[in-house]
Design a protein around this motif. Structure first.
Motif, PDB file in Angstrom:
ATOM      1  N   PHE A 186       0.779  -1.376  -0.239  1.00  0.00           N
ATOM      2  CA  PHE A 186      -0.046   0.102   0.172  1.00  0.00           C
ATOM      3  C   PHE A 186       0.614   1.172   0.192  1.00  0.00           C
ATOM      4  CE2 PHE A 186      -2.491   3.434   2.132  1.00  0.00           C
ATOM      5  CZ  PHE A 186      -3.562   3.525   1.368  1.00  0.00           C
ATOM      6  N   ILE A 187       2.066   1.082   0.806  1.00  0.00           N
ATOM      7  CA  ILE A 187       2.845   2.349   0.742  1.00  0.00           C
ATOM      8  C   ILE A 187       3.519   2.781  -0.383  1.00  0.00           C
ATOM      9  CG2 ILE A 187       4.983   3.428   1.795  1.00  0.00           C
ATOM     10  CD1 ILE A 187       4.234   1.964   4.561  1.00  0.00           C
ATOM     11  N   ILE A 188       4.030   1.612  -1.322  1.00  0.00           N
ATOM     12  CA  ILE A 188       4.698   1.727  -2.641  1.00  0.00           C
ATOM     13  C   ILE A 188       3.347   2.191  -3.463  1.00  0.00           C
ATOM     14  CG2 ILE A 188       5.282   0.424  -4.579  1.00  0.00           C
ATOM     15  CD1 ILE A 188       6.780  -1.514  -2.516  1.00  0.00           C
ATOM     16  N   PHE A 189       2.460   1.800  -3.386  1.00  0.00           N
ATOM     17  CA  PHE A 189       1.118   2.269  -4.577  1.00  0.00           C
ATOM     18  C   PHE A 189       1.094   3.616  -3.928  1.00  0.00           C
ATOM     19  CE2 PHE A 189      -3.337   3.229  -4.398  1.00  0.00           C
ATOM     20  CZ  PHE A 189      -3.506   3.008  -5.933  1.00  0.00           C
ATOM     21  N   SER A 190       0.897   4.246  -2.896  1.00  0.00           N
ATOM     22  CA  SER A 190       0.576   5.609  -2.416  1.00  0.00           C
ATOM     23  C   SER A 190       1.787   6.571  -2.826  1.00  0.00           C
ATOM     24  CB  SER A 190       0.757   5.711  -0.781  1.00  0.00           C
ATOM     25  OG  SER A 190      -0.382   4.917  -0.181  1.00  0.00           O
ATOM     26  N   TYR A 191       2.873   5.919  -2.900  1.00  0.00           N
ATOM     27  CA  TYR A 191       3.881   6.798  -3.243  1.00  0.00           C
ATOM     28  C   TYR A 191       4.418   6.819  -4.729  1.00  0.00           C
ATOM     29  CZ  TYR A 191       5.384   8.521   1.344  1.00  0.00           C
ATOM     30  OH  TYR A 191       5.357   9.235   2.500  1.00  0.00           O
ATOM     31  N   THR A 192       3.676   5.910  -5.343  1.00  0.00           N
ATOM     32  CA  THR A 192       3.780   5.758  -6.730  1.00  0.00           C
ATOM     33  C   THR A 192       2.810   6.993  -7.252  1.00  0.00           C
ATOM     34  OG1 THR A 192       4.283   3.442  -6.840  1.00  0.00           O
ATOM     35  CG2 THR A 192       3.274   4.320  -8.997  1.00  0.00           C
ATOM     36  N   CYS A 193       1.436   7.092  -6.716  1.00  0.00           N
ATOM     37  CA  CYS A 193       0.560   7.985  -7.110  1.00  0.00           C
ATOM     38  C   CYS A 193       1.124   9.224  -6.585  1.00  0.00           C
ATOM     39  CB  CYS A 193      -0.849   7.785  -6.294  1.00  0.00           C
ATOM     40  SG  CYS A 193      -1.642   6.079  -6.904  1.00  0.00           S
TER      41      CYS A 193
END
Length: 319
Positions: free
Chosen positions: A218-225
């Motif tokens: 989720f953190i990787i997804f968040s910072y990708t966005c």
């Protein structure tokens, strides 16, 4: 009830667990002294962080409610882990009763899980703040963040209690069982059982995916966005301002997840003593560094600290 359960199910429970800790490692007395100072800094740093958040009304925001929760969790997690190690060092108590060992296992699992979930909550806060700035005040409210934190505590309690419950259903062949860890670690204990430990094996493999895998995803997804959104921002000043708001959280995420992910990824290739020390540092260093990072890397928090120091000590109110 435990006696009846033991007789009916033919389960033999040990009187004590022997926490091997850092036995056999040279100069470990210096490491225990280091842990003592780490614990003092952790308690003082996180207590000061919580005090500033409570005192300054400007920090009564959803984001700092989550930061307050992280500091509270850090103190509890450090107490659960370091107290056991210092007890061994000061009093030589490497034997821990069966029930107390399960309580120690529960406490460490609970607060470690909450650390991971709280870092995930903070990444959600940054995701909404940067990607949906106009809707931030509608989505991330005091009520919503308290509901999310409350749900996280319930999930952490559920996950933390499962391990000790299944350990209590295992039978052990020895009166004193040796645990090759620095606390009542679930893995070394269930592997010492005499009866079928398949459910505990499933839990041991599933929990890292829930406690570490999902939050990291989720953190990787968040910072990708967030990275995509920052790329679209044309003004360098706005891009820099948005990046600064994520710096402290990214450092916390790296300090918390990278060491433990590395240790578990190369578990079979790392020497036992080295693995125990690595895991010990993974548990005790992030709680100590969290308040330091938030104090020096977050501009709004530094402003609050300076304001409080000025009002309390430089220009104290006159009666």
């Amino acid at each position: 009830m435990n006696q009846d359960f033991t007789e009916n199910e033919n389960i033999s429970i040990p009187s004590y667990f022997y926490i091997s800790g850092f036995s056999g490692i040279l100069y470990m007395r210096y490491y225990y002294i280091f842990l003592f100072f780490v614990y003092i800094i952790t308690v003082l740093g996180n207590s000061c962080l919580m005090l500033v958040i409570i005192t300054d009304r400007n920090l009564h925001t959803p984001k700092y409610i989550a930061v307050f929760n992280l500091s509270l969790t850090d103190i509890c997690e450090s107490t659960a882990v370091i107290s056991q190690q210092l007890d061994t060092f000061l009093f030589g108590n490497q034997l821990i009763p069966y029930g107390l060992c399960l309580c120690n296992m529960f406490s460490v699992l609970l607060f470690f899980t909450m650390q991971s979930l709280t870092l995930t909550i903070l990444s959600f806060d940054r995701l909404v703040a940067i990607c949906l700035p106009l809707r931030y005040c509608m989505i991330v409210t005091h009520r919503s963040i308290l509901v999310i934190i409350g749900a996280s505590w319930k999930l952490a309690l559920l996950l933390a209690i499962i391990g000790p419950i299944f350990i209590s259903r295992l039978s052990f062949c020895k009166v004193i069982v040796t645990v090759n860890s620095f606390y009542c670690d679930h893995g070394p204990i269930y592997r010492s059982a005499c009866n079928n430990n398949f459910p505990s094996t499933v839990i041991a493999n599933l929990f890292p995916a829930i406690i570490i895998g999902f939050p990291v995803f989720f953190i990787i997804f968040s910072y990708t966005c967030i990275a995509v959104t920052l790329f679209r921002i044309t003004t360098p000043q706005d891009r820099q301002r948005a990046t600064k708001t994520c710096t402290a959280h990214l450092i916390l995420v790296a300090i918390f997840y990278v060491p433990i992910t590395f240790t578990y990824a190369f578990w079979s290739f790392i020497n036992t003593n080295t693995r125990i020390i690595n895991l010990s540092l993974t548990y005790v260093l992030p709680p100590m560094l969290n308040p330091i990072i938030y104090t020096f890397m977050t501009e709004e928090f530094m402003v609050s600290v300076k304001r409080l120091l000025k009002s309390r000590f430089i220009f104290p109110s006159r009666k």
